[in-house]
Motif scaffolding. Sequence first.
Motif, short mmCIF file in Angstrom:
data_model
loop_
_atom_site.label_atom_id
_atom_site.label_comp_id
_atom_site.label_asym_id
_atom_site.label_seq_id
_atom_site.Cartn_x
_atom_site.Cartn_y
_atom_site.Cartn_z
N LYS A 143 -4.03 -0.01 -6.42
CA LYS A 143 -5.28 -0.68 -6.80
C LYS A 143 -5.37 -2.06 -6.18
N THR A 144 -4.24 -2.76 -6.11
CA THR A 144 -4.20 -4.07 -5.46
C THR A 144 -4.62 -3.95 -4.01
N ALA A 145 -4.05 -2.98 -3.30
CA ALA A 145 -4.38 -2.77 -1.89
C ALA A 145 -5.86 -2.43 -1.72
N TYR A 146 -6.37 -1.56 -2.60
CA TYR A 146 -7.77 -1.18 -2.48
C TYR A 146 -8.70 -2.36 -2.75
N MET A 147 -8.36 -3.17 -3.75
CA MET A 147 -9.17 -4.37 -4.02
C MET A 147 -9.15 -5.33 -2.83
N GLN A 148 -7.99 -5.52 -2.24
CA GLN A 148 -7.88 -6.40 -1.08
C GLN A 148 -8.74 -5.87 0.07
N TYR A 149 -8.71 -4.58 0.27
CA TYR A 149 -9.56 -3.96 1.30
C TYR A 149 -11.04 -4.19 0.98
N SER A 150 -11.43 -3.97 -0.27
CA SER A 150 -12.83 -4.13 -0.68
C SER A 150 -13.31 -5.56 -0.53
N LEU A 151 -12.39 -6.52 -0.69
CA LEU A 151 -12.74 -7.94 -0.60
C LEU A 151 -12.56 -8.48 0.83
N ASN A 152 -12.35 -7.57 1.79
CA ASN A 152 -12.17 -7.94 3.19
C ASN A 152 -10.96 -8.85 3.41
N ARG A 153 -9.92 -8.57 2.66
CA ARG A 153 -8.64 -9.28 2.86
C ARG A 153 -7.68 -8.26 3.48
N GLN A 154 -8.04 -7.89 4.75
CA GLN A 154 -7.43 -6.73 5.36
C GLN A 154 -5.93 -6.87 5.64
N GLU A 155 -5.49 -8.03 6.07
CA GLU A 155 -4.07 -8.20 6.34
C GLU A 155 -3.25 -8.12 5.05
N GLU A 156 -3.79 -8.67 3.98
CA GLU A 156 -3.11 -8.56 2.69
C GLU A 156 -3.06 -7.10 2.25
N GLU A 186 -5.90 15.87 -6.76
CA GLU A 186 -4.75 14.98 -6.87
C GLU A 186 -3.99 14.95 -5.55
N VAL A 187 -3.69 13.74 -5.10
CA VAL A 187 -2.90 13.56 -3.88
C VAL A 187 -1.79 12.57 -4.17
N THR A 188 -0.75 12.59 -3.38
CA THR A 188 0.33 11.65 -3.60
C THR A 188 -0.14 10.23 -3.28
N LEU A 189 0.47 9.26 -3.92
CA LEU A 189 0.12 7.86 -3.64
C LEU A 189 0.42 7.50 -2.18
N LYS A 190 1.43 8.13 -1.60
CA LYS A 190 1.75 7.85 -0.20
C LYS A 190 0.62 8.32 0.71
N ALA A 191 0.11 9.52 0.47
CA ALA A 191 -1.02 10.02 1.26
C ALA A 191 -2.26 9.15 1.05
N ALA A 192 -2.49 8.75 -0.21
CA ALA A 192 -3.64 7.89 -0.51
C ALA A 192 -3.51 6.54 0.20
N ALA A 193 -2.28 5.99 0.23
CA ALA A 193 -2.06 4.70 0.88
C ALA A 193 -2.26 4.80 2.38
N LEU A 194 -1.79 5.89 3.00
CA LEU A 194 -1.97 6.07 4.44
C LEU A 194 -3.44 6.26 4.79
N ASN A 195 -4.16 6.96 3.94
CA ASN A 195 -5.61 7.09 4.15
C ASN A 195 -6.30 5.74 4.06
N LEU A 196 -5.88 4.94 3.07
CA LEU A 196 -6.45 3.59 2.93
C LEU A 196 -6.10 2.73 4.14
N LYS A 197 -4.90 2.91 4.66
CA LYS A 197 -4.51 2.19 5.88
C LYS A 197 -5.45 2.55 7.03
N GLY A 198 -5.77 3.83 7.11
CA GLY A 198 -6.74 4.25 8.12
C GLY A 198 -8.09 3.60 7.93
N MET A 199 -8.51 3.47 6.68
CA MET A 199 -9.80 2.83 6.39
C MET A 199 -9.80 1.36 6.81
N VAL A 200 -8.67 0.69 6.59
CA VAL A 200 -8.55 -0.71 7.02
C VAL A 200 -8.71 -0.80 8.52
#
Length: 237
Positions: A143-156, A186-200
């Motif tokens: 959730k921290t990573a997703y919030m940072q992405y949503s707030l355009n704090r991409q490096e964080e 339901e997906v693993t948090l690792k898969a979700a994180a890698l997808n979010l990395k792609g979104m960044v």
Amino acid sequence: MNKLIMTVAMVFMSTVALFAQNEQPAQQDSEANRKRSESDRKVYQLALRYNDLPAARVKLLELIERNPTNIQYAETLASLYFESGQYTSAAISALDVLEVSDKSLTGLEIAAYSLEQLGAMDRALPNFERHYLLTGNLFSLYKTAYMQYSLNRQEEALNSINMLVKSNKSSEEKVGFPKEDNTQQEVTLKAAALNLKGMVHIYQKNKEEAKEAIMQALELQPDFELAQENLKEVQKM
């Protein structure tokens, strides 16, 4: 969200159990105060039994006013507000809890999720961050990573994502995503994180990095619908 509801339910049930044992307030000004608090706890239990949440909240407010250092009452009140979908009240009451004890896990979770529901991402983020720091909870890190992405704090966001991907537990724990047919996947948090990395990387217009991250997510979870949609987005870049 399901993780929070489970936490709120646990707080709710544990509080009822403790009230049933006639737990004494943390601060007693007098014998009259003790007796009044005991009476209020009994009325509170009856209100819960009859599903009269407004009456239960009133008694909790009285208990909080009489016992300001006992955060259990305030945590329970915040939980009741959250369960009722009163996110503004839940957020304010949870923030009040954190004023008394900044290590209240219940206060941090309810503040974070309530503020997110209200669209106050910038205020929700510090509560997710602190909850992760205190507990090591990987869902809070996501959730921290997703919030940072949503707030355009991409490096964080990338830093948080990399921490999540490196955790062995991220391959075991799961998170839910909505599917096109309105069911949950339901997906693993690792898969979700890698997808979010792609979104960044999509946001940063880094096509190759975005494709690599999303393909890694799909290797872990080939049926991950959101990652499939993001891959189509990459191919249009």
